[in-house]
Design an enzyme around this catalytic site. Sequence first.
Site, PDB file in Angstrom:
ATOM      1  N   GLU A  13     -23.721  32.686  -1.415  1.00 12.67           N
ATOM      2  CA  GLU A  13     -24.913  33.416  -2.070  1.00 12.67           C
ATOM      3  C   GLU A  13     -25.970  33.341  -0.887  1.00 12.67           C
ATOM      4  OE1 GLU A  13     -25.781  32.251  -5.965  1.00 12.67           O
ATOM      5  OE2 GLU A  13     -23.728  33.259  -6.773  1.00 12.67           O
TER       6      GLU A  13
ATOM      7  N   GLU B  73     -17.254  34.694  -7.433  1.00 17.26           N
ATOM      8  CA  GLU B  73     -17.605  33.778  -8.519  1.00 17.26           C
ATOM      9  C   GLU B  73     -18.632  34.606  -9.642  1.00 17.26           C
ATOM     10  OE1 GLU B  73     -20.307  30.333  -6.846  1.00 17.26           O
ATOM     11  OE2 GLU B  73     -21.507  30.778  -8.751  1.00 17.26           O
TER      12      GLU B  73
HETATM   13  C1  IDC Z   1     -24.523  25.226  -9.999  1.00 13.41           C
HETATM   14  C2  IDC Z   1     -23.773  24.194 -10.886  1.00 13.41           C
HETATM   15  C3  IDC Z   1     -24.683  23.168 -11.232  1.00 13.41           C
HETATM   16  C4  IDC Z   1     -25.379  22.602  -9.994  1.00 13.41           C
HETATM   17  C5  IDC Z   1     -26.110  23.834  -9.082  1.00 13.41           C
HETATM   18  C6  IDC Z   1     -26.583  23.499  -7.718  1.00 13.41           C
HETATM   19  O1  IDC Z   1     -23.293  24.852 -11.810  1.00 13.41           O
HETATM   20  O2  IDC Z   1     -24.151  21.872 -11.625  1.00 13.41           O
HETATM   21  O3  IDC Z   1     -26.342  21.678 -10.104  1.00 13.41           O
HETATM   22  O4  IDC Z   1     -25.266  24.827  -8.845  1.00 13.41           O
HETATM   23  O5  IDC Z   1     -26.029  23.107  -6.814  1.00 13.41           O
HETATM   24  C7  IDC Z   1     -24.512  29.874  -8.358  1.00 13.41           C
HETATM   25  C8  IDC Z   1     -23.887  29.180  -7.362  1.00 13.41           C
HETATM   26  C9  IDC Z   1     -23.371  27.986  -7.911  1.00 13.41           C
HETATM   27  C10 IDC Z   1     -24.038  27.435  -9.176  1.00 13.41           C
HETATM   28  C11 IDC Z   1     -23.960  28.268 -10.347  1.00 13.41           C
HETATM   29  C12 IDC Z   1     -24.423  28.012 -11.657  1.00 13.41           C
HETATM   30  O6  IDC Z   1     -23.216  29.842  -6.464  1.00 13.41           O
HETATM   31  O7  IDC Z   1     -23.356  26.956  -7.122  1.00 13.41           O
HETATM   32  O8  IDC Z   1     -23.587  26.228  -9.483  1.00 13.41           O
HETATM   33  N1  IDC Z   1     -24.472  29.408  -9.630  1.00 13.41           N
HETATM   34  O9  IDC Z   1     -25.945  27.948 -11.405  1.00 13.41           O
HETATM   35  N2  IDC Z   1     -24.922  31.264  -8.271  1.00 13.41           N
HETATM   36  C13 IDC Z   1     -25.302  31.716  -9.294  1.00 13.41           C
HETATM   37  C14 IDC Z   1     -24.791  30.843 -10.496  1.00 13.41           C
END
Ligand code: IDC
Length: 458
Positions: A284, A376
């Site tokens: 991302e 994702e």
């Molecule tokens: C989130 C995880 C969470 C973690 C956070 C930071 O669910 O447990 O603390 O990342 O690392 C994304 C990202 C993905 C995120 C997810 C939800 O690719 O890494 O995971 N998210 O926030 N993009 C949009 C949402």
Amino acid sequence: MKRLLALLATCATVLGLTALVSPQTAQAATGCRVDYTITNQWQGGFQAGVKVTNLGSAISGWSLKFTLPDAGQKLVQGWNATWSQSGSTVTAAGVDWNRNLATGASADLGFTGSFTGANPKPTAFTLNGVACTGSVGEEPPPVPGTGTPVDINGQLRVCGVHLCNQYNRPIQLRGMSTHGIQWFSKCYNNASLDALAKDWKSDLFRIAMYVQEGGYETDPAGFTSRVNSLVDMAEARGMYAMIDFHTLTPGDPNYNLDRAKTFFSSVATRNAAKKNVIYEIANEPNGVSWAAIKNYAEQVIPVIRAADPDAVIIVGTRGWSSLGVSDGSNETEVINNPVNATNIMYAFHFYAASHQDTYRAAVSRAATKLPLFVTEFGTVTYTGGGAVDQASSKAWLDLLDQLKIGYANWTYSDANEGSAAFKPGTCNGTDYSSSGVLTESGALMKSRISTPDSFPTS
Ligand code: IDC
């Protein structure tokens, strides 16, 4: 059986003629068969698969020609050959990876075209100037869709705006993403992967290897080896494995450019011969322009191609892979300035409770121009937590099904957050199959992913 005998008789005749007509010209194609299939058709346009089988002696270098019978038919873009059109004659010349065709070997090509009047099948196929006597437009009988997703679909490639299988037919892969493997490694074991392949009937396993936050940068060799072993576990169960270089913070992928080159050079070399690997080079990108992302992609893609020339590669987009929408932009920045590479797709991510109609509209528009993969998404808010938004998740999944856009759901883990498929503590045990271990999101995703795929087999 009758058909098979007829086909064998045709081959025998062609082979017989071969010996009589040109005993000396080993380079000349002396017989061929063409299977031409319209794989998709829309207002004014179509996509066709062209499978050419060499029935003569082995050739190194070939040119396939055919006639478009209607004056309104035009070649737009082709793949797996060098394509051109002159008047009503279309020519496709073999490229590095398919220019040598042994007797009986095939090359799978395809193209998109436009048409104004009728859209009849092309005629007069020739290979190196020799008429292809194999019937045009006949498809071999479908093989029943038994095997695993990888057995059926084989090596994937991008064709037009779709992901296509070994029969050059568009397919949709549906599956799950890991959580960060630096945190949830224990969730990825033989029992959980068996459940994903057999109970969920998942086509795809996305391996989210964070680069920061305790990920790759802390132990490059260890994470590379863990990713490779997860690729093998997916392969053993007939699932595609998507290797996700999970950049997130910082959002400029160029910060990790050297790490990306080192990592992808290693995993692409090690996994080059496998059919089940898809590379996702930047999860991302955020706080960074499309131009900077494109620059990163154009440096990383050649590193992968040098080791693994035929794999599909997915490029993240601006604004957390929202095609720029979350930054107030939209898909036109990519359409007008695409990554200079072939066999690539663009990533789109959404979280159903946060991203709704505006984002769905962007995907609907972009899907007519760009090959997209939802590498994702979550059923909840963008934080990864909160309640499942059933209505928006359904609207999204129905749209992706309709557009045949593949997806991976965040996450196949027991994280204590709404997006996780398993209840907290599940990964401490061995039961990944009973309904009792699923969260609301897990139950929804399992019900969507486990329905039959009906992958085309001809
Ligand atoms: C989130 C995880 C969470 C973690 C956070 C930071 O669910 O447990 O603390 O990342 O690392 C994304 C990202 C993905 C995120 C997810 C939800 O690719 O890494 O995971 N998210 O926030 N993009 C949009 C949402």
